[in-house]
Enzyme design. Structure first.
Site, PDB file in Angstrom:
ATOM      1  CB  CYS A  45     -23.416  54.583  47.070  1.00  0.00           C
ATOM      2  SG  CYS A  45     -22.307  53.981  48.335  1.00  0.00           S
TER       3      CYS A  45
HETATM    4  C1  BEZ Z   1     -20.138  51.010  46.514  1.00  0.00           C
HETATM    5  O1  BEZ Z   1     -20.967  51.803  46.885  1.00  0.00           O
HETATM    6  O2  BEZ Z   1     -20.213  50.456  45.439  1.00  0.00           O
HETATM    7  C2  BEZ Z   1     -18.960  50.651  47.368  1.00  0.00           C
HETATM    8  C3  BEZ Z   1     -18.418  51.594  48.222  1.00  0.00           C
HETATM    9  C4  BEZ Z   1     -17.330  51.267  48.985  1.00  0.00           C
HETATM   10  C5  BEZ Z   1     -16.792  49.974  48.906  1.00  0.00           C
HETATM   11  C6  BEZ Z   1     -17.367  49.048  48.081  1.00  0.00           C
HETATM   12  C7  BEZ Z   1     -18.453  49.376  47.293  1.00  0.00           C
END
Ligand code: BEZ
Length: 210
Positions: A45
């Protein structure tokens, strides 16, 4: 609520990092992208919001406003935003919605219970100036979206909204487009003075009309 292409995008009021907004007022006459991510302070994210910030001029050029969403609270968004700016060398200045009670996530069906009961998946909606939904994509938490692809699709959507054309597989802005089947070749010859490349009666290319 289950939304489909062509549906009216539901309006909402939200708390965001740029202050309270009414979605329709925020959009005004612009195009919009509304995109959810699973959680703040997560790696994928962080890169997605950074990439969106770095593409600010590309979105502005296309008259597109970006609006991100997660179900985390506003104070968490503010802290995380600093990390995004620091690690992605950017300045996030588009609003990030704090949808703590999941109202907007519900309106846009951004929680897919078999993926996660509580977190939003990576949904992205492109909304046209008429406030209808032009595109929806959904990625799992583990896969970051390609924001160059989002721009490419917006280029296609904006072109096809203006002219009776469609865009072929892997099309990039500037490449020849396809004349839609509902236009006769006789009409297409008048409508597209740059000329037609008729490969088959149903497969007719023309240069980008403008
Ligand atoms: C991420 O944004 O890195 C992420 C969020 C939830 C699960 C896996 C990755």
């Amino acid at each position: 609520m289950r939304l489909r292409l062509g549906d009216q995008a539901p309006n909402f009021q939200a708390k965001t990092t740029e202050g309270p907004i009414d979605f329709y007022e925020f959009l005004g006459d612009s195009w919009g992208i509304l995109f959810s991510h699973p959680a703040d302070y997560t790696p994928v994210c962080t890169t997605e919001l950074g990439k969106t910030a770095l593409l600010k001029q590309a979105f502005e050029k296309r008259n597109v406003k970006a609006l991100a969403l997660s179900v985390d609270p506003l104070d968490k968004h503010f802290g995380w935003k600093q990390d995004i700016n620091e690690t992605q060398n950017c300045e996030v200045d588009f609003p990030i919605i704090a949808d703590e009670d999941r109202t907007i996530a519900g309106l846009y069906d951004m929680i897919h219970p078999n993926a996660s009961a509580t977190a939003t998946v990576r949904s992205l909606f492109v909304i046209g100036p008429d406030k209808t939904i032009k595109l929806m994509i959904t990625y799992p938490a583990s896969t970051g979206r390609n924001f160059n692809e989002v721009l490419r699709v917006i280029d296609s959507l904006q072109l096809t909204a203006k002219f009776s054309v469609a865009t072929p597989a892997n099309w990039e802005n500037g490449e020849d487009v396809i004349v839609v089947p509902s236009i006769s070749t006789e009409d297409a010859e008048k409508k597209f003075p740059k000329g037609l490349n008729i490969v088959k009666p149903y497969l007719r290319y023309t240069p980008v009309p403008e």
